[in-house]
Design a protein around this motif. Structure first.
Motif, PDB file in Angstrom:
ATOM      1  N   ARG A   1     -11.693   1.025   0.772  1.00  7.72           N
ATOM      2  CA  ARG A   1     -12.914   1.016  -0.144  1.00  7.72           C
ATOM      3  C   ARG A   1     -12.832   0.560  -1.404  1.00  7.72           C
ATOM      4  NH1 ARG A   1     -13.776   6.096   0.951  1.00  7.72           N
ATOM      5  NH2 ARG A   1     -15.002   5.651   2.757  1.00  7.72           N
ATOM      6  N   ALA A   2     -11.668   1.155  -2.124  1.00  6.67           N
ATOM      7  CA  ALA A   2     -11.349   0.667  -3.398  1.00  6.67           C
ATOM      8  C   ALA A   2     -11.167  -0.881  -3.513  1.00  6.67           C
ATOM      9  CB  ALA A   2     -10.059   1.527  -3.859  1.00  6.67           C
ATOM     10  N   ALA A   3     -10.653  -1.375  -2.441  1.00  4.26           N
ATOM     11  CA  ALA A   3     -10.397  -2.824  -2.601  1.00  4.26           C
ATOM     12  C   ALA A   3     -11.612  -3.726  -2.407  1.00  4.26           C
ATOM     13  CB  ALA A   3      -9.282  -3.577  -1.864  1.00  4.26           C
ATOM     14  N   GLU A   4     -12.838  -3.055  -1.880  1.00  7.06           N
ATOM     15  CA  GLU A   4     -14.012  -3.833  -1.404  1.00  7.06           C
ATOM     16  C   GLU A   4     -13.889  -4.966  -0.608  1.00  7.06           C
ATOM     17  OE1 GLU A   4     -16.332  -2.802  -5.664  1.00  7.06           O
ATOM     18  OE2 GLU A   4     -15.557  -4.788  -5.338  1.00  7.06           O
TER      19      GLU A   4
ATOM     20  N   GLY B   1       1.251  -2.468  12.174  1.00  5.68           N
ATOM     21  CA  GLY B   1       0.627  -3.790  11.919  1.00  5.68           C
ATOM     22  C   GLY B   1       1.408  -4.475  10.564  1.00  5.68           C
ATOM     23  N   PHE B   2       1.751  -3.510   9.506  1.00  2.94           N
ATOM     24  CA  PHE B   2       2.289  -4.041   8.394  1.00  2.94           C
ATOM     25  C   PHE B   2       3.709  -4.667   8.825  1.00  2.94           C
ATOM     26  CE2 PHE B   2      -0.849  -0.731   7.191  1.00  2.94           C
ATOM     27  CZ  PHE B   2      -1.063  -1.065   6.076  1.00  2.94           C
ATOM     28  N   ASP B   3       4.154  -5.656   7.693  1.00  4.05           N
ATOM     29  CA  ASP B   3       5.465  -6.275   8.088  1.00  4.05           C
ATOM     30  C   ASP B   3       6.540  -5.482   7.625  1.00  4.05           C
ATOM     31  OD1 ASP B   3       4.059  -8.660   8.509  1.00  4.05           O
ATOM     32  OD2 ASP B   3       4.156  -9.403   6.403  1.00  4.05           O
TER      33      ASP B   3
ATOM     34  N   ARG C   1      -4.387  -4.116   5.866  1.00  2.00           N
ATOM     35  CA  ARG C   1      -3.221  -5.141   6.220  1.00  2.00           C
ATOM     36  C   ARG C   1      -3.526  -6.475   5.810  1.00  2.00           C
ATOM     37  NH1 ARG C   1      -2.541  -3.901  12.494  1.00  2.00           N
ATOM     38  NH2 ARG C   1      -2.401  -1.244  12.309  1.00  2.00           N
ATOM     39  N   ASN C   2      -4.946  -6.656   5.667  1.00  3.32           N
ATOM     40  CA  ASN C   2      -5.443  -8.053   5.170  1.00  3.32           C
ATOM     41  C   ASN C   2      -4.975  -8.103   3.711  1.00  3.32           C
ATOM     42  OD1 ASN C   2      -6.569  -8.649   7.420  1.00  3.32           O
ATOM     43  ND2 ASN C   2      -8.588  -7.936   7.072  1.00  3.32           N
ATOM     44  N   SER C   3      -4.943  -7.298   3.090  1.00  6.47           N
ATOM     45  CA  SER C   3      -4.426  -7.508   1.469  1.00  6.47           C
ATOM     46  C   SER C   3      -3.044  -6.886   1.271  1.00  6.47           C
ATOM     47  CB  SER C   3      -5.440  -6.498   0.643  1.00  6.47           C
ATOM     48  OG  SER C   3      -4.884  -6.587  -0.788  1.00  6.47           O
ATOM     49  N   ALA C   4      -2.535  -6.043   1.834  1.00  9.62           N
ATOM     50  CA  ALA C   4      -1.209  -5.509   1.713  1.00  9.62           C
ATOM     51  C   ALA C   4      -0.360  -5.838   2.890  1.00  9.62           C
ATOM     52  CB  ALA C   4      -1.229  -3.927   1.252  1.00  9.62           C
ATOM     53  N   SER C   5       0.933  -6.475   2.724  1.00  8.24           N
ATOM     54  CA  SER C   5       1.890  -6.700   3.963  1.00  8.24           C
ATOM     55  C   SER C   5       2.847  -5.550   4.281  1.00  8.24           C
ATOM     56  CB  SER C   5       2.183  -8.163   3.868  1.00  8.24           C
ATOM     57  OG  SER C   5       3.376  -8.001   2.696  1.00  8.24           O
ATOM     58  N   GLN C   6       3.006  -4.759   3.376  1.00  6.78           N
ATOM     59  CA  GLN C   6       3.902  -3.575   3.313  1.00  6.78           C
ATOM     60  C   GLN C   6       3.235  -2.234   3.029  1.00  6.78           C
ATOM     61  OE1 GLN C   6       7.395  -4.275   1.352  1.00  6.78           O
ATOM     62  NE2 GLN C   6       7.510  -6.481   1.817  1.00  6.78           N
ATOM     63  N   ILE C   7       3.610  -1.081   3.662  1.00  8.71           N
ATOM     64  CA  ILE C   7       3.177   0.114   3.133  1.00  8.71           C
ATOM     65  C   ILE C   7       4.396   1.131   3.143  1.00  8.71           C
ATOM     66  CG2 ILE C   7       2.904   0.846   5.638  1.00  8.71           C
ATOM     67  CD1 ILE C   7       0.520   2.391   4.969  1.00  8.71           C
TER      68      ILE C   7
ATOM     69  N   ALA D   1       0.910  -1.304  -0.139  1.00  6.07           N
ATOM     70  CA  ALA D   1      -0.159  -0.042   0.043  1.00  6.07           C
ATOM     71  C   ALA D   1       0.854   1.368   0.094  1.00  6.07           C
ATOM     72  CB  ALA D   1      -0.899  -0.014   1.065  1.00  6.07           C
ATOM     73  N   THR D   2       0.488   2.373  -0.740  1.00  3.68           N
ATOM     74  CA  THR D   2       1.376   3.419  -1.021  1.00  3.68           C
ATOM     75  C   THR D   2       0.707   4.632  -0.590  1.00  3.68           C
ATOM     76  OG1 THR D   2       2.950   2.105  -2.696  1.00  3.68           O
ATOM     77  CG2 THR D   2       2.838   4.910  -2.542  1.00  3.68           C
ATOM     78  N   ILE D   3       1.099   5.377   0.190  1.00  2.00           N
ATOM     79  CA  ILE D   3       0.216   6.549   0.747  1.00  2.00           C
ATOM     80  C   ILE D   3       1.296   7.878   0.307  1.00  2.00           C
ATOM     81  CG2 ILE D   3      -0.656   7.962   2.562  1.00  2.00           C
ATOM     82  CD1 ILE D   3      -1.472   5.331   3.884  1.00  2.00           C
ATOM     83  N   PHE D   4       0.810   8.925  -0.581  1.00  2.00           N
ATOM     84  CA  PHE D   4       1.556  10.062  -0.616  1.00  2.00           C
ATOM     85  C   PHE D   4       1.078  11.177   0.295  1.00  2.00           C
ATOM     86  CE2 PHE D   4       1.949   7.666  -4.631  1.00  2.00           C
ATOM     87  CZ  PHE D   4       3.214   7.507  -5.083  1.00  2.00           C
TER      88      PHE D   4
END
Length: 308
Positions: free
Chosen positions: A54-57, A112-114, A78-84, A9-12
């Motif tokens: 929301r986007a990943a539903e 909580g992300f790896d 976190r359930n979908s992306a293990s890194q941020i 997951a990438t946040i700008f």
């Protein structure tokens, strides 16, 4: 590293512009003129995590949205992306960009992300990085903090021309600090930055830069082909001091780095078509680079009548 392909997951984040004005960079255009108030960055993270969820539903996880100011959305991601990645068009450890008072709230949201990846100029890597690492591991001992630093090119003379305001010795010291504090490091390398005129020189510098990054302890290297984006680059192009690299140069740099087996090496594929001279072979060549990024194994080059 396990070799497993994972989602990131990438946040700008939006905050004050970077104090460095490197000639190749235009990221400062997407920043503020003032330091954001304390609390603004955690709010941005909450918003982004909610939007990602929301986007990943992720309907099941999102059934409890609204608990603790967005933390349920954090769990959904976190359930979908293990890194941020928390990228901010500058340095995460610049106190005028990310208020240090927000570190505890930020750590609580991402621990909580790896793996948590942030960017920082080597000049600003120090005790604040160690503090943020301690906050992360206090919440979750398994979480790895990774700091991405722009090496750009392993040549002090060109770094000075780029207005990087960094030397290789400075980069090495920052890398040593990270290693001493059990913080992972990745390096950004520009393929054919300004003041590198030939493709042969560009490849040679890229190889030397990859070697230097791994010698400093990098666990990942990102190869970024130089692109037009700033007025300075347009002026340098007019004077003959800049031209984007050929796709073949990026391919050869990635092949070299991956073959070393010293760590992960990735080619930046954003807007890659601008570096291609032949539209017949480009789709296959892009697919090959994407496959190498994911598998970290070099494969045979695409053969085309264009000879590129």
């Amino acid at each position: 590293m396990s070799g497993e392909v994972v989602h990131v997951a990438t946040i700008f984040l939006t905050n004050r512009e970077c104090p460095w004005r490197c000639v190749y960079c235009d990221l400062w255009k997407n920043t503020t003129t003032e330091t954001v108030p304390v609390g603004a960055i955690p709010v941005q993270i909450d918003f982004a995590l909610n939007e990602l969820a929301r986007a990943a539903e992720w309907r099941t996880a999102m059934s409890v949205v609204g608990v603790r100011g967005g933390h349920s959305a954090d769990m959904a991601v976190r359930n979908s992306a293990s890194q941020i990645k928390l990228y901010n068009a500058g340095s995460f450890f610049d106190p005028k960009a990310i208020p240090p008072e927000d570190f505890p709230a930020i750590a609580e949201r991402v621990c909580g992300f790896d793996r948590v990846i942030v960017e920082c100029h080597p000049a600003l890597v120090g005790e604040s990085a160690a503090r943020f690492h301690d906050l992360l591991t206090h919440h979750a001992p398994h979480t790895t903090l990774e700091v991405a630093m722009g090496l750009e090119i392993a040549d002090d003379a060109i770094l000075a021309k780029l207005n990087k305001r960094m030397t290789l010795a400075m980069f090495r010291r920052a890398a040593e600090f990270l290693r001493e504090h059990r913080i992972a490091m990745r390096a950004f390398i520009i393929v054919k930055p300004p003041f590198v005129r030939s493709e042969n020189d560009a490849l040679d510098f890229a190889k030397r830069s990859v070697d230097f990054a791994f010698d400093c302890g990098a666990t990942a290297v990102s190869l970024i082909p130089a692109r037009f984006g700033s007025d300075e680059l347009k002026a340098l192009a007019a004077s003959g001091d800049f031209a984007p690299p050929q796709l073949a140069t990026l391919e050869a740099a990635l092949d070299y780095g991956v073959a070393l087996r010293r760590g992960r090496v990735f080619a930046d594929l954003w807007d890659l078509e601008q570096f291609a001279d032949c539209q017949e072979c480009f789709p296959a060549r892009r697919e090959r680079l994407d496959r190498i990024n994911l598998q970290q194994h070099p494969t045979a080059r695409v053969v085309c009548e264009c000879g590129r």
